[in-house]
Design a protein around this motif. Structure first.
Motif, PDB file in Angstrom:
ATOM      1  N   LYS A 135      -3.556   4.521 -13.906  1.00  0.00           N
ATOM      2  CA  LYS A 135      -4.758   4.510 -13.398  1.00  0.00           C
ATOM      3  C   LYS A 135      -4.747   3.452 -11.873  1.00  0.00           C
ATOM      4  O   LYS A 135      -5.192   3.888 -10.899  1.00  0.00           O
ATOM      5  CB  LYS A 135      -5.953   3.687 -14.148  1.00  0.00           C
ATOM      6  CG  LYS A 135      -6.280   4.664 -15.239  1.00  0.00           C
ATOM      7  CD  LYS A 135      -7.184   5.683 -14.768  1.00  0.00           C
ATOM      8  CE  LYS A 135      -7.855   6.640 -15.902  1.00  0.00           C
ATOM      9  NZ  LYS A 135      -7.005   7.128 -16.945  1.00  0.00           N
ATOM     10  N   GLN A 136      -4.004   2.374 -12.030  1.00  0.00           N
ATOM     11  CA  GLN A 136      -3.710   1.525 -10.890  1.00  0.00           C
ATOM     12  C   GLN A 136      -2.730   2.225  -9.864  1.00  0.00           C
ATOM     13  O   GLN A 136      -3.102   2.231  -8.607  1.00  0.00           O
ATOM     14  CB  GLN A 136      -3.169   0.404 -11.456  1.00  0.00           C
ATOM     15  CG  GLN A 136      -3.944  -0.569 -12.096  1.00  0.00           C
ATOM     16  CD  GLN A 136      -3.230  -1.548 -12.884  1.00  0.00           C
ATOM     17  OE1 GLN A 136      -1.882  -1.480 -13.323  1.00  0.00           O
ATOM     18  NE2 GLN A 136      -3.816  -2.621 -13.235  1.00  0.00           N
ATOM     19  N   LEU A 138      -4.520   7.486  -4.145  1.00  0.00           N
ATOM     20  CA  LEU A 138      -5.493   8.402  -3.927  1.00  0.00           C
ATOM     21  C   LEU A 138      -6.341   7.563  -2.608  1.00  0.00           C
ATOM     22  O   LEU A 138      -6.986   8.350  -1.848  1.00  0.00           O
ATOM     23  CB  LEU A 138      -6.345   8.567  -4.900  1.00  0.00           C
ATOM     24  CG  LEU A 138      -5.796   9.599  -5.797  1.00  0.00           C
ATOM     25  CD1 LEU A 138      -6.937   9.688  -7.115  1.00  0.00           C
ATOM     26  CD2 LEU A 138      -5.617  11.043  -5.197  1.00  0.00           C
ATOM     27  N   THR A 139      -6.480   6.298  -2.779  1.00  0.00           N
ATOM     28  CA  THR A 139      -7.249   5.700  -1.837  1.00  0.00           C
ATOM     29  C   THR A 139      -6.375   5.275  -0.364  1.00  0.00           C
ATOM     30  O   THR A 139      -6.894   5.347   0.610  1.00  0.00           O
ATOM     31  CB  THR A 139      -7.844   4.408  -2.196  1.00  0.00           C
ATOM     32  OG1 THR A 139      -6.816   3.294  -2.459  1.00  0.00           O
ATOM     33  CG2 THR A 139      -8.575   4.719  -3.408  1.00  0.00           C
ATOM     34  N   CYS A 195       0.839  -1.185  -0.124  1.00  0.00           N
ATOM     35  CA  CYS A 195       0.027  -0.141   0.022  1.00  0.00           C
ATOM     36  C   CYS A 195       0.794   1.358  -0.004  1.00  0.00           C
ATOM     37  O   CYS A 195       2.065   1.198   0.364  1.00  0.00           O
ATOM     38  CB  CYS A 195      -0.980  -0.009   1.173  1.00  0.00           C
ATOM     39  SG  CYS A 195      -0.139   0.183   2.688  1.00  0.00           S
ATOM     40  N   SER A 249       4.821   4.021 -10.318  1.00  0.00           N
ATOM     41  CA  SER A 249       4.175   4.479 -11.491  1.00  0.00           C
ATOM     42  C   SER A 249       5.356   3.922 -12.719  1.00  0.00           C
ATOM     43  O   SER A 249       4.613   3.923 -13.971  1.00  0.00           O
ATOM     44  CB  SER A 249       3.973   5.928 -11.710  1.00  0.00           C
ATOM     45  OG  SER A 249       5.249   6.731 -11.519  1.00  0.00           O
ATOM     46  N   PHE A 261      -1.470  -6.132 -11.119  1.00  0.00           N
ATOM     47  CA  PHE A 261      -1.182  -4.624 -11.388  1.00  0.00           C
ATOM     48  C   PHE A 261       0.323  -4.680 -11.944  1.00  0.00           C
ATOM     49  O   PHE A 261       0.515  -3.658 -12.709  1.00  0.00           O
ATOM     50  CB  PHE A 261      -1.105  -3.807 -10.221  1.00  0.00           C
ATOM     51  CG  PHE A 261      -2.419  -3.343  -9.705  1.00  0.00           C
ATOM     52  CD1 PHE A 261      -3.669  -3.934 -10.120  1.00  0.00           C
ATOM     53  CD2 PHE A 261      -2.385  -2.194  -8.502  1.00  0.00           C
ATOM     54  CE1 PHE A 261      -4.849  -3.255  -9.775  1.00  0.00           C
ATOM     55  CE2 PHE A 261      -3.431  -1.817  -8.185  1.00  0.00           C
ATOM     56  CZ  PHE A 261      -4.793  -2.381  -8.747  1.00  0.00           C
ATOM     57  N   MET A 320      -2.698   5.608  -9.344  1.00  0.00           N
ATOM     58  CA  MET A 320      -3.566   6.648  -8.820  1.00  0.00           C
ATOM     59  C   MET A 320      -4.515   6.074  -7.826  1.00  0.00           C
ATOM     60  O   MET A 320      -5.108   6.535  -6.717  1.00  0.00           O
ATOM     61  CB  MET A 320      -4.029   7.256  -9.854  1.00  0.00           C
ATOM     62  CG  MET A 320      -3.045   8.550 -10.646  1.00  0.00           C
ATOM     63  SD  MET A 320      -2.361   9.543  -9.354  1.00  0.00           S
ATOM     64  CE  MET A 320      -3.824  10.666  -8.918  1.00  0.00           C
ATOM     65  N   GLU A 321      -5.182   4.965  -7.929  1.00  0.00           N
ATOM     66  CA  GLU A 321      -5.807   3.963  -7.210  1.00  0.00           C
ATOM     67  C   GLU A 321      -5.210   3.831  -5.958  1.00  0.00           C
ATOM     68  O   GLU A 321      -5.706   4.166  -4.877  1.00  0.00           O
ATOM     69  CB  GLU A 321      -6.362   2.746  -7.856  1.00  0.00           C
ATOM     70  CG  GLU A 321      -7.354   1.921  -6.792  1.00  0.00           C
ATOM     71  CD  GLU A 321      -7.698   0.631  -7.626  1.00  0.00           C
ATOM     72  OE1 GLU A 321      -8.141  -0.252  -6.967  1.00  0.00           O
ATOM     73  OE2 GLU A 321      -7.722   0.497  -8.891  1.00  0.00           O
ATOM     74  N   MET A 322      -3.910   3.405  -6.152  1.00  0.00           N
ATOM     75  CA  MET A 322      -3.441   3.135  -4.693  1.00  0.00           C
ATOM     76  C   MET A 322      -2.935   4.333  -3.942  1.00  0.00           C
ATOM     77  O   MET A 322      -3.225   4.552  -2.748  1.00  0.00           O
ATOM     78  CB  MET A 322      -1.987   2.268  -4.868  1.00  0.00           C
ATOM     79  CG  MET A 322      -2.497   0.876  -5.495  1.00  0.00           C
ATOM     80  SD  MET A 322      -0.825  -0.106  -5.677  1.00  0.00           S
ATOM     81  CE  MET A 322      -0.238  -0.344  -4.047  1.00  0.00           C
ATOM     82  N   GLU A 368      -5.460   2.401   0.135  1.00  0.00           N
ATOM     83  CA  GLU A 368      -6.021   1.101   0.788  1.00  0.00           C
ATOM     84  C   GLU A 368      -4.864   0.066   0.293  1.00  0.00           C
ATOM     85  O   GLU A 368      -4.099   0.128  -0.561  1.00  0.00           O
ATOM     86  CB  GLU A 368      -7.307   0.696  -0.109  1.00  0.00           C
ATOM     87  CG  GLU A 368      -8.326   1.568   0.462  1.00  0.00           C
ATOM     88  CD  GLU A 368      -9.723   1.233  -0.428  1.00  0.00           C
ATOM     89  OE1 GLU A 368      -9.633   0.256  -1.337  1.00  0.00           O
ATOM     90  OE2 GLU A 368     -10.620   1.920   0.252  1.00  0.00           O
ATOM     91  N   THR A 393      -3.603  -9.171  -6.234  1.00  0.00           N
ATOM     92  CA  THR A 393      -3.760  -7.829  -6.877  1.00  0.00           C
ATOM     93  C   THR A 393      -2.349  -7.212  -7.399  1.00  0.00           C
ATOM     94  O   THR A 393      -2.386  -6.648  -8.447  1.00  0.00           O
ATOM     95  CB  THR A 393      -4.509  -6.826  -6.034  1.00  0.00           C
ATOM     96  OG1 THR A 393      -5.861  -7.594  -5.717  1.00  0.00           O
ATOM     97  CG2 THR A 393      -5.102  -5.437  -6.642  1.00  0.00           C
TER      98      THR A 393
END
Length: 273
Positions: A169-170, A176-177, A145, A163, A189, A172-174, A179, A185
């Motif tokens: 997108k993946q 921004l969230t 994470c 990055s 990724f 930024m998902e990690m 999580e 996963t």
């Protein structure tokens, strides 16, 4: 049996254990429970990487960790302690992030392949450490994470390595969230190469290392350097550059030996020249 040496710049039993056997150097983070990247830990790791750059007895490096956490990232307690400095910690923060950037670039630019052996949580700069390695093999229990957004400190430097491993997108998902993602996963990724049961992790990583160590170290060094260099170029420049690299590679003794062995249906004898 491989010799094991404890490096002790700051902590009584750590922060890094060093062992070497049959051309494979193993660096184990040994400051559980967090295995945090304190300044002392980063300095020790970088010193070890620098020490073996020209060491012909080392052909592959494995980066592992002891305990349930692979690496929890920067030592936040160490950093927070410097908020009482006259500059509110600015100089120390600059020193810490510069040291981390230097370590990550040392891994990427290192002539030896570096394999991350991940069993447990890799978070923030710990994830950055995994992403900076050439290969990453994880157990099913591994997780990852970039949780900085949860504590008011966006994982800006870890996202450089992240990055460059996963899609935007993946990433930024990690980021921004904040999580945590599981090993499956992370593999989906593209952050890790393989997932294996915990009891076989060391065995599988060692097999990867042994396979790579059996190759010409000159060719592996040439290929690793070219891989990262061309990735930063435009298409035409990348082809022009790698074309020059292949010409030089063809002139190497090991290329002559390897191709001759292939044609002659025999095992090559590398000279690393």
């Amino acid at each position: 049996m491989a010799e094991v040496v404890a490096i002790k710049p700051a902590v009584a039993d750590g922060p890094v254990l060093v062992s070497q056997d049959k051309g494979i150097l193993r660096l184990t983070l040994a400051s559980p429970p967090a295995n945090a990247l304190s300044l002392a830990t980063m300095a020790t790791l970088r010193a070890e990487f620098d020490r073996v750059k020209a060491d012909k007895s080392v052909r592959v490096i494995i980066l592992a960790a002891s305990g349930k956490v692979f690496c929890a990232g920067h030592d936040l307690k160490e950093m927070t302690a410097h908020r009482t400095d006259p500059d509110r910690g600015k100089a120390f923060f600059e020193e810490t992030f510069a040291a981390c950037a230097g370590l990550m670039q040392t891994i990427v630019r290192h002539p030896k392949p570096v394999i991350a052996e991940v069993d447990g949580l890799a978070t923030a700069a710990g994830l950055q450490l995994v992403a900076s390695c050439d290969l990453a093999i994880a157990s099913h229990e591994a997780s990852f994470c970039t949780p900085g957004v949860n504590i008011g400190l966006f994982c800006s430097t870890p996202m450089v390595a992240l990055s460059r491993n996963v899609s935007r997108k993946q990433a930024m998902e990690m980021l921004l969230t904040g999580e945590t993602i599981d090993a499956a996963t992370a593999k989906e990724f593209g952050l890790v190469n393989r997932i294996v049961p915990r009891e076989y992790l060391n065995q599988v990583v060692s097999k990867y290392a042994q396979t790579i160590a059996s190759k010409s170290s000159l060719v592996v060094k040439t290929g690793k350097e070219a891989f990262y260099a061309q990735a930063e170029m435009g298409l035409a420049d990348a082809y022009a550059y790698t074309g020059r690299v292949m010409v030089e590679n063809m002139l190497a003794r090991d290329a002559e030996e390897g191709i001759g062995a292939f044609i002659g249906k025999r095992k090559p004898k590398w000279t690393d020249e």
